[in-house]
Enzyme design. Structure first.
Site, PDB file in Angstrom:
ATOM      1  N   PHE A   1       5.088 -10.950  40.388  1.00  0.00           N
ATOM      2  CA  PHE A   1       5.672 -11.447  41.629  1.00  0.00           C
ATOM      3  C   PHE A   1       6.675 -12.535  41.273  1.00  0.00           C
ATOM      4  O   PHE A   1       6.580 -13.143  40.203  1.00  0.00           O
ATOM      5  CB  PHE A   1       4.588 -12.030  42.550  1.00  0.00           C
ATOM      6  CG  PHE A   1       4.057 -11.021  43.534  1.00  0.00           C
ATOM      7  CD1 PHE A   1       3.264  -9.971  43.102  1.00  0.00           C
ATOM      8  CD2 PHE A   1       4.363 -11.116  44.879  1.00  0.00           C
ATOM      9  CE1 PHE A   1       2.785  -9.031  43.995  1.00  0.00           C
ATOM     10  CE2 PHE A   1       3.891 -10.180  45.788  1.00  0.00           C
ATOM     11  CZ  PHE A   1       3.104  -9.140  45.351  1.00  0.00           C
TER      12      PHE A   1
ATOM     13  N   LYS B   1      13.532 -12.361  35.844  1.00  0.00           N
ATOM     14  CA  LYS B   1      12.097 -12.435  35.477  1.00  0.00           C
ATOM     15  C   LYS B   1      11.586 -11.067  35.021  1.00  0.00           C
ATOM     16  O   LYS B   1      10.810 -10.962  34.077  1.00  0.00           O
ATOM     17  CB  LYS B   1      11.261 -12.927  36.667  1.00  0.00           C
ATOM     18  CG  LYS B   1      11.276 -14.439  36.794  1.00  0.00           C
ATOM     19  CD  LYS B   1      10.416 -14.952  37.933  1.00  0.00           C
ATOM     20  CE  LYS B   1      10.630 -16.469  38.048  1.00  0.00           C
ATOM     21  NZ  LYS B   1      10.264 -17.034  39.327  1.00  0.00           N
TER      22      LYS B   1
ATOM     23  N   ASN C   1      -0.241 -25.807  44.922  1.00  0.00           N
ATOM     24  CA  ASN C   1       0.831 -25.256  45.763  1.00  0.00           C
ATOM     25  C   ASN C   1       0.202 -24.654  47.019  1.00  0.00           C
ATOM     26  O   ASN C   1      -1.009 -24.719  47.205  1.00  0.00           O
ATOM     27  CB  ASN C   1       1.635 -24.217  44.977  1.00  0.00           C
ATOM     28  CG  ASN C   1       0.738 -23.118  44.464  1.00  0.00           C
ATOM     29  OD1 ASN C   1       0.176 -22.356  45.235  1.00  0.00           O
ATOM     30  ND2 ASN C   1       0.558 -23.049  43.143  1.00  0.00           N
TER      31      ASN C   1
HETATM   32  O1  PMT Z   1      -1.097 -16.523  48.523  1.00  0.00           O
HETATM   33  P1  PMT Z   1      -0.220 -16.362  49.764  1.00  0.00           P
HETATM   34  O2  PMT Z   1      -0.285 -17.555  50.682  1.00  0.00           O
HETATM   35  O3  PMT Z   1      -0.493 -15.053  50.465  1.00  0.00           O
HETATM   36  O4  PMT Z   1       1.306 -16.323  49.291  1.00  0.00           O
HETATM   37  C1  PMT Z   1       1.766 -15.250  48.515  1.00  0.00           C
HETATM   38  C2  PMT Z   1       2.661 -15.713  47.360  1.00  0.00           C
HETATM   39  C3  PMT Z   1       3.928 -16.343  47.924  1.00  0.00           C
HETATM   40  C4  PMT Z   1       1.930 -16.736  46.491  1.00  0.00           C
HETATM   41  C5  PMT Z   1       2.961 -14.436  46.518  1.00  0.00           C
HETATM   42  O5  PMT Z   1       3.631 -13.493  47.297  1.00  0.00           O
HETATM   43  C6  PMT Z   1       3.814 -14.769  45.298  1.00  0.00           C
HETATM   44  O6  PMT Z   1       5.028 -14.868  45.346  1.00  0.00           O
HETATM   45  N1  PMT Z   1       3.137 -14.967  44.128  1.00  0.00           N
HETATM   46  C7  PMT Z   1       3.795 -15.419  42.885  1.00  0.00           C
HETATM   47  C8  PMT Z   1       4.013 -16.899  42.952  1.00  0.00           C
HETATM   48  C9  PMT Z   1       4.629 -17.456  41.671  1.00  0.00           C
HETATM   49  O7  PMT Z   1       3.993 -18.229  41.005  1.00  0.00           O
HETATM   50  O8  PMT Z   1       5.814 -17.008  41.400  1.00  0.00           O
HETATM   51  P2  PMT Z   1       6.701 -17.468  40.100  1.00  0.00           P
HETATM   52  O9  PMT Z   1       8.041 -16.923  40.377  1.00  0.00           O
HETATM   53  O10 PMT Z   1       6.564 -18.943  39.907  1.00  0.00           O
HETATM   54  O11 PMT Z   1       6.009 -16.741  38.896  1.00  0.00           O
HETATM   55  C10 PMT Z   1       6.419 -15.460  38.444  1.00  0.00           C
HETATM   56  C11 PMT Z   1       5.241 -14.613  38.055  1.00  0.00           C
HETATM   57  O12 PMT Z   1       4.597 -15.164  36.900  1.00  0.00           O
HETATM   58  C12 PMT Z   1       4.147 -14.468  39.115  1.00  0.00           C
HETATM   59  O13 PMT Z   1       3.682 -13.161  39.058  1.00  0.00           O
HETATM   60  C13 PMT Z   1       3.078 -15.444  38.655  1.00  0.00           C
HETATM   61  O14 PMT Z   1       1.771 -15.025  39.061  1.00  0.00           O
HETATM   62  C14 PMT Z   1       3.233 -15.359  37.134  1.00  0.00           C
HETATM   63  N2  PMT Z   1       2.846 -16.597  36.408  1.00  0.00           N
HETATM   64  C15 PMT Z   1       3.547 -17.747  36.591  1.00  0.00           C
HETATM   65  C16 PMT Z   1       3.225 -18.859  35.855  1.00  0.00           C
HETATM   66  C17 PMT Z   1       2.167 -18.801  34.912  1.00  0.00           C
HETATM   67  N3  PMT Z   1       1.827 -19.839  34.208  1.00  0.00           N
HETATM   68  N4  PMT Z   1       1.504 -17.640  34.762  1.00  0.00           N
HETATM   69  C18 PMT Z   1       1.813 -16.544  35.482  1.00  0.00           C
HETATM   70  O15 PMT Z   1       1.185 -15.498  35.351  1.00  0.00           O
END
Ligand code: PMT
Length: 400
Positions: A323, A337, A210
């Protein structure tokens, strides 16, 4: 957050962004700070000292010999006077002087003679910024506790596009405010932050990933360091640089990120999941490069472990801050979430907006917790990261 009555010594060096420093003086004074200016000889060829004298209300410190000067302070007195020294713009040449401790002009001497925090806003051509010598000097300054703000990326005066622009004056004013606000509130705490993307191999040459640059996670790491925390970053592949004072564990896949986090989590007080983790990986990774023999090719994907949910489900869990990267129903999805993953807090960003979120130097976040939320305005990620720390520390009793 305020710089009211703070004594700010602005060092201006010879980069084209020096014209912005005039506006910076105005903005610092409007915010209630007292400003003195010192310039290198090269800077005076770009903007006249008279400009800074008029805007600061004080004579500008130029160099050793100022025979006709009514300058009330010598350089040592000025170095002692300052609550902070801000070098903006900081050229590659000046940063090299600073990194190696030269006292060859009045400004580098002031920087050696002070005990005040030093804030450096680099500004130079993008190719120069990427040069290993400049990067080594930057790393050395960061290791010494110098606060580096920027550079940001975009169009450059030389016609190039890339990382090397000086951070905007109003952003520097906000940075100074947050710096005066930080007060070791996380001293004695260990913060673990995931950052960047993960990459899941398809075959020896291709992968699923991504757009995450790691910048948001690294900014949070810097803000936690500024609050006195020990910081561990578990990061996927990124072209950005993590803060030098953090311990960094490099990983590639979601499974590796999971293993690295679980290996460290026992001693962690605060877990922040800013990484964009691949939800799926290929069930089977081809051992040879896949040939384009047909019009369609199907991949079978398998769920990766959810690192954030796993940490939140630990018996002795740290404070858990997730996040959410959303493109629709932003707040509703984030709140779901927060609830489903049993988080203490979550920060949501709208990643459908190309000006913020992924890759950008700026972001806009809304922070949610069980019975509240706070919207933070668009700003550089380092400033948002400080705001995130403020919200976390205001809402929860986790100070060191
Ligand atoms: O890195 P940059 O270019 O500065 O951009 C920042 C960002 C947009 C990446 C950051 O601000 C952000 O939003 N990070 C979370 C991205 C994400 O994967 O979001 P999600 O909604 O898909 O996941 C929810 C949460 O679960 C996140 O905290 C993620 O880290 C966590 N996760 C998701 C999937 C997984 N298998 N394990 C996780 O821990």
């Amino acid at each position: 957050m305020t710089i009211l009555n703070k004594k700010i010594l602005l060092g201006v060096t010879g980069g084209i962004a020096a014209y912005k420093s005039a506006d910076l003086v105005r903005k610092l004074r409007q915010a209630g700070a007292e400003v003195r200016v010192a310039m290198t000889e090269a800077a005076t060829r770009l903007v006249t000292p008279l400009t800074f004298q008029a805007l600061s209300g004080h004579q500008v410190m130029l160099d050793w010999e100022q025979p006709e000067s009514d300058f009330a302070m010598d350089h040592i007195a000025l170095a002692r006077w300052a609550d902070v020294i801000l070098i903006a713009p900081a050229t590659a040449d000046f940063m090299a002087h600073l990194a190696h401790g030269f006292a060859s002009d009045v400004l580098s001497t002031l920087c050696l003679a002070t005990t005040a925090p030093l804030v450096v806003a680099p500004a130079m051509n993008q190719q120069m910024w990427q040069h290993p010598a400049v990067q080594a000097n930057t790393a050395q300054l960061a290791a010494r506790g110098v606060h580096l703000v920027g550079p940001s990326s975009g169009d450059q005066a030389c016609g190039d596009v890339g990382e090397g622009r000086m951070v905007e004056p109003h952003e520097l004013v906000v940075f100074l405010s947050t710096l005066f606000q930080s007060s070791n509130r996380l001293k004695g705490k260990t913060v673990l932050i995931t950052a960047g993307p993960t990459q899941e191999s398809i075959d020896p040459v291709r992968y699923l990933s991504n757009h995450s640059s790691g910048k948001m996670g690294y900014a949070l790491a810097q803000a936690a360091l500024d609050e006195g925390a020990e910081v561990i970053i578990v990061t996927g592949p990124s072209a950005s640089r993590p803060p030098v004072s953090a311990s960094v564990i490099h990983v590639t896949t979601a499974q590796q990120m999971y293993d690295a986090v679980m290996g460290e989590i026992a001693t962690v007080d605060i877990f922040i999941a800013a990484a964009a983790v691949s939800d799926y990986r290929c069930e089977q990774v081809a051992t040879q490069k896949i040939k384009k023999n047909s019009d369609q090719y199907h991949l079978i994907l398998q769920r990766n472990p959810d690192i954030l949910a796993a940490v939140a489900n630990l018996e002795n869990r740290p404070f858990v801050f997730g996040f959410a990267a959303e493109t629709e129903n932003i707040l509703e999805n984030a709140r779901a979430k927060l609830r489903q993953k049993k988080l203490d807090m979550i920060a949501v960003n709208d990643v459908s907006n190309p000006k913020i979120g992924f890759l950008s130097d700026r972001n806009k976040l809304t922070i949610l917790w069980k019975d509240g939320e706070k919207e933070l305005q668009v700003s550089p990620k380092i400033m948002l990261a400080h705001d995130v720390m403020d919200v976390m520390l205001e809402q929860f009793n986790i100070e060191g």
